[in-house]
Write a protein that holds these residues in place. Structure first.
Motif, PDB file in Angstrom:
ATOM      1  N   ARG A  46       0.862  -1.186   0.000  1.00 50.32           N
ATOM      2  CA  ARG A  46       0.000   0.000   0.000  1.00 50.32           C
ATOM      3  C   ARG A  46       0.894   1.230   0.000  1.00 50.32           C
ATOM      4  O   ARG A  46       1.831   1.325   0.792  1.00 50.32           O
ATOM      5  CB  ARG A  46      -0.905   0.037   1.241  1.00 50.32           C
ATOM      6  N   TYR A  47       0.608   2.157  -0.883  1.00 53.43           N
ATOM      7  CA  TYR A  47       1.428   3.351  -0.919  1.00 53.43           C
ATOM      8  C   TYR A  47       0.622   4.528  -1.428  1.00 53.43           C
ATOM      9  O   TYR A  47      -0.452   4.389  -2.020  1.00 53.43           O
ATOM     10  CB  TYR A  47       2.664   3.134  -1.803  1.00 53.43           C
ATOM     11  N   ALA A  48       1.143   5.723  -1.161  1.00 50.13           N
ATOM     12  CA  ALA A  48       0.580   6.958  -1.673  1.00 50.13           C
ATOM     13  C   ALA A  48       1.725   7.781  -2.232  1.00 50.13           C
ATOM     14  O   ALA A  48       2.897   7.578  -1.882  1.00 50.13           O
ATOM     15  CB  ALA A  48      -0.142   7.727  -0.571  1.00 50.13           C
ATOM     16  N   LEU A  49       1.393   8.717  -3.118  1.00 46.83           N
ATOM     17  CA  LEU A  49       2.388   9.606  -3.696  1.00 46.83           C
ATOM     18  C   LEU A  49       2.123  11.031  -3.229  1.00 46.83           C
ATOM     19  O   LEU A  49       0.987  11.518  -3.301  1.00 46.83           O
ATOM     20  CB  LEU A  49       2.347   9.557  -5.228  1.00 46.83           C
ATOM     21  N   PHE A  50       3.188  11.699  -2.760  1.00 48.70           N
ATOM     22  CA  PHE A  50       3.096  13.086  -2.336  1.00 48.70           C
ATOM     23  C   PHE A  50       4.178  13.891  -3.031  1.00 48.70           C
ATOM     24  O   PHE A  50       5.298  13.417  -3.233  1.00 48.70           O
ATOM     25  CB  PHE A  50       3.277  13.212  -0.818  1.00 48.70           C
ATOM     26  N   GLY A  51       3.847  15.128  -3.395  1.00 47.54           N
ATOM     27  CA  GLY A  51       4.847  16.012  -3.963  1.00 47.54           C
ATOM     28  C   GLY A  51       4.532  17.460  -3.645  1.00 47.54           C
ATOM     29  O   GLY A  51       3.363  17.853  -3.529  1.00 47.54           O
ATOM     30  N   HIS A  52       5.576  18.249  -3.493  1.00 51.40           N
ATOM     31  CA  HIS A  52       5.421  19.677  -3.243  1.00 51.40           C
ATOM     32  C   HIS A  52       5.893  20.440  -4.471  1.00 51.40           C
ATOM     33  O   HIS A  52       6.996  20.222  -4.981  1.00 51.40           O
ATOM     34  CB  HIS A  52       6.239  20.104  -2.022  1.00 51.40           C
ATOM     35  N   SER A  53       5.048  21.320  -4.999  1.00 50.62           N
ATOM     36  CA  SER A  53       5.367  22.161  -6.148  1.00 50.62           C
ATOM     37  C   SER A  53       5.761  21.282  -7.354  1.00 50.62           C
ATOM     38  O   SER A  53       4.949  20.489  -7.809  1.00 50.62           O
ATOM     39  CB  SER A  53       6.477  23.153  -5.765  1.00 50.62           C
ATOM     40  N   MET A  54       6.972  21.376  -7.864  1.00 55.05           N
ATOM     41  CA  MET A  54       7.374  20.540  -8.983  1.00 55.05           C
ATOM     42  C   MET A  54       7.169  19.062  -8.663  1.00 55.05           C
ATOM     43  O   MET A  54       6.782  18.265  -9.530  1.00 55.05           O
ATOM     44  CB  MET A  54       8.841  20.786  -9.343  1.00 55.05           C
ATOM     45  N   GLY A  55       7.422  18.675  -7.426  1.00 58.30           N
ATOM     46  CA  GLY A  55       7.249  17.289  -7.017  1.00 58.30           C
ATOM     47  C   GLY A  55       5.821  16.811  -7.166  1.00 58.30           C
ATOM     48  O   GLY A  55       5.567  15.647  -7.473  1.00 58.30           O
ATOM     49  N   ALA A  56       4.855  17.732  -6.954  1.00 61.27           N
ATOM     50  CA  ALA A  56       3.448  17.367  -7.104  1.00 61.27           C
ATOM     51  C   ALA A  56       3.119  17.054  -8.557  1.00 61.27           C
ATOM     52  O   ALA A  56       2.408  16.096  -8.864  1.00 61.27           O
ATOM     53  CB  ALA A  56       2.564  18.511  -6.600  1.00 61.27           C
ATOM     54  N   LEU A  57       3.653  17.862  -9.459  1.00 69.07           N
ATOM     55  CA  LEU A  57       3.409  17.637 -10.884  1.00 69.07           C
ATOM     56  C   LEU A  57       4.048  16.322 -11.336  1.00 69.07           C
ATOM     57  O   LEU A  57       3.478  15.581 -12.136  1.00 69.07           O
ATOM     58  CB  LEU A  57       3.962  18.814 -11.688  1.00 69.07           C
ATOM     59  N   LEU A  58       5.226  16.024 -10.806  1.00 69.76           N
ATOM     60  CA  LEU A  58       5.871  14.749 -11.116  1.00 69.76           C
ATOM     61  C   LEU A  58       5.052  13.577 -10.580  1.00 69.76           C
ATOM     62  O   LEU A  58       4.887  12.554 -11.262  1.00 69.76           O
ATOM     63  CB  LEU A  58       7.281  14.710 -10.519  1.00 69.76           C
ATOM     64  N   ALA A  59       4.541  13.714  -9.361  1.00 67.43           N
ATOM     65  CA  ALA A  59       3.726  12.649  -8.782  1.00 67.43           C
ATOM     66  C   ALA A  59       2.498  12.372  -9.636  1.00 67.43           C
ATOM     67  O   ALA A  59       2.096  11.218  -9.833  1.00 67.43           O
ATOM     68  CB  ALA A  59       3.315  13.017  -7.355  1.00 67.43           C
ATOM     69  N   TYR A  60       1.887  13.429 -10.135  1.00 69.04           N
ATOM     70  CA  TYR A  60       0.727  13.299 -11.026  1.00 69.04           C
ATOM     71  C   TYR A  60       1.094  12.524 -12.294  1.00 69.04           C
ATOM     72  O   TYR A  60       0.403  11.578 -12.689  1.00 69.04           O
ATOM     73  CB  TYR A  60       0.208  14.694 -11.369  1.00 69.04           C
ATOM     74  N   ARG A  61       2.189  12.916 -12.943  1.00 65.03           N
ATOM     75  CA  ARG A  61       2.577  12.258 -14.188  1.00 65.03           C
ATOM     76  C   ARG A  61       3.004  10.816 -13.936  1.00 65.03           C
ATOM     77  O   ARG A  61       2.716   9.924 -14.745  1.00 65.03           O
ATOM     78  CB  ARG A  61       3.680  13.050 -14.878  1.00 65.03           C
ATOM     79  N   ILE A  62       3.689  10.552 -12.840  1.00 62.81           N
ATOM     80  CA  ILE A  62       4.093   9.189 -12.502  1.00 62.81           C
ATOM     81  C   ILE A  62       2.865   8.308 -12.312  1.00 62.81           C
ATOM     82  O   ILE A  62       2.841   7.152 -12.751  1.00 62.81           O
ATOM     83  CB  ILE A  62       4.976   9.183 -11.236  1.00 62.81           C
ATOM     84  N   THR A  63       1.840   8.832 -11.664  1.00 61.49           N
ATOM     85  CA  THR A  63       0.617   8.062 -11.447  1.00 61.49           C
ATOM     86  C   THR A  63      -0.013   7.661 -12.773  1.00 61.49           C
ATOM     87  O   THR A  63      -0.453   6.511 -12.947  1.00 61.49           O
ATOM     88  CB  THR A  63      -0.387   8.869 -10.607  1.00 61.49           C
TER      89      THR A  63
END
Length: 248
Positions: A71-88
């Motif tokens: 079980r996992y979740a993805l978190f990102g701040h600023s640029m990291g958030a956009l990367l998390a979205y694309r990775i998903t």
């Protein structure tokens, strides 16, 4: 107590995975924080960095799917958030297990990204001004010429990566998206609310006092909200049906 969960966390532009290490002492035992280091910094300093957003997102997706936790979740701040979205989305296209939730902080929705935000950030002076404006860089960095030079080089490279992002309308994600914003940040409310169009289940929006780095300025309150959102996703994703945007 919710089931154990790994929280993969992606850094903002100009930063390394070290920005999340202190959370290991502050999060409850059922949340295992796992910072993701980007190539070319921190423990991966001598690896060749990627130069485009898509190349970086796909490289990180390759690495993430090699070690899928239960079980996992993805978190990102600023640029990291956009990367998390694309990775998903990358994981979804590869038919890999998706995170139980996507958590995005201080980041306009993908459909509201604007490359012009980075158009004039091509000099040390403009980058320093941007760092000062965001108020998230320790004063010690500005006082150390060597450290400042490294920070500006990394930030400039990350801004070029951000500028290469191109939005494309993709099928809505079948997982909750939890958005976090600072009331004094420049990102307009409408740009944060637009995240609700990137999924077809729950989408929440939590506000905090502070600017772009509210997660540091209001760390205790932010981590409490983060844990609360993660705990709310202890149910199976298939059991979530609400599509309301909540504002707190």
């Amino acid at each position: 107590m919710p089931a154990p969960l790994t929280l993969f966390s992606l850094p903002c532009a100009g930063a390394s995975a070290a920005m999340y290490l202190r959370w290991r002492r502050q999060l409850p035992p059922w949340v295992q924080i796992q910072p993701i280091e980007l190539p070319g910094r921190g423990g991966r300093l001598y690896e060749a960095p990627e130069t485009t957003f898509d190349a970086l997102a796909h490289r990180l997706c390759d690495e993430l799917e090699m070690y899928p936790p239960q079980r996992y979740a993805l978190f990102g701040h600023s640029m990291g958030a956009l990367l998390a979205y694309r990775i998903t989305h990358c994981l979804r296209m590869r038919k890999r297990p998706l995170p139980v939730a996507l958590l995005v902080s201080a980041c306009a929705a993908p459909s509201h990204q604007d490359w012009r935000r980075y158009a004039d950030k091509d000099s040390d002076a403009s980058l320093i001004a941007d760092l000062r404006k965001q108020n998230g860089t320790p004063e010690e960095v500005f006082e150390n010429p060597e450290l400042l030079s490294m920070t500006l080089s990394l930030l400039g490279a990350d801004y070029r990566i951000c500028a290469s992002f191109h939005y494309q309308k993709l099928p809505p994600l079948p997982i909750p998206i939890h958005v976090f914003g600072g009331r004094a940040d420049e990102i307009r409310t409408s740009k944060l609310e637009a995240w609700q169009f990137e999924n077809d289940v729950d989408c929440s929006l939590d506000w905090f006092e502070g600017g772009h780095f509210f997660l540091r300025q209001q760390e205790d309150a932010f981590l409490a909200a983060l844990v609360n959102r993660l705990a709310g996703n202890s149910v199976e994703v298939s059991h979530v049906h609400s599509a309301a945007l909540a504002s707190a």
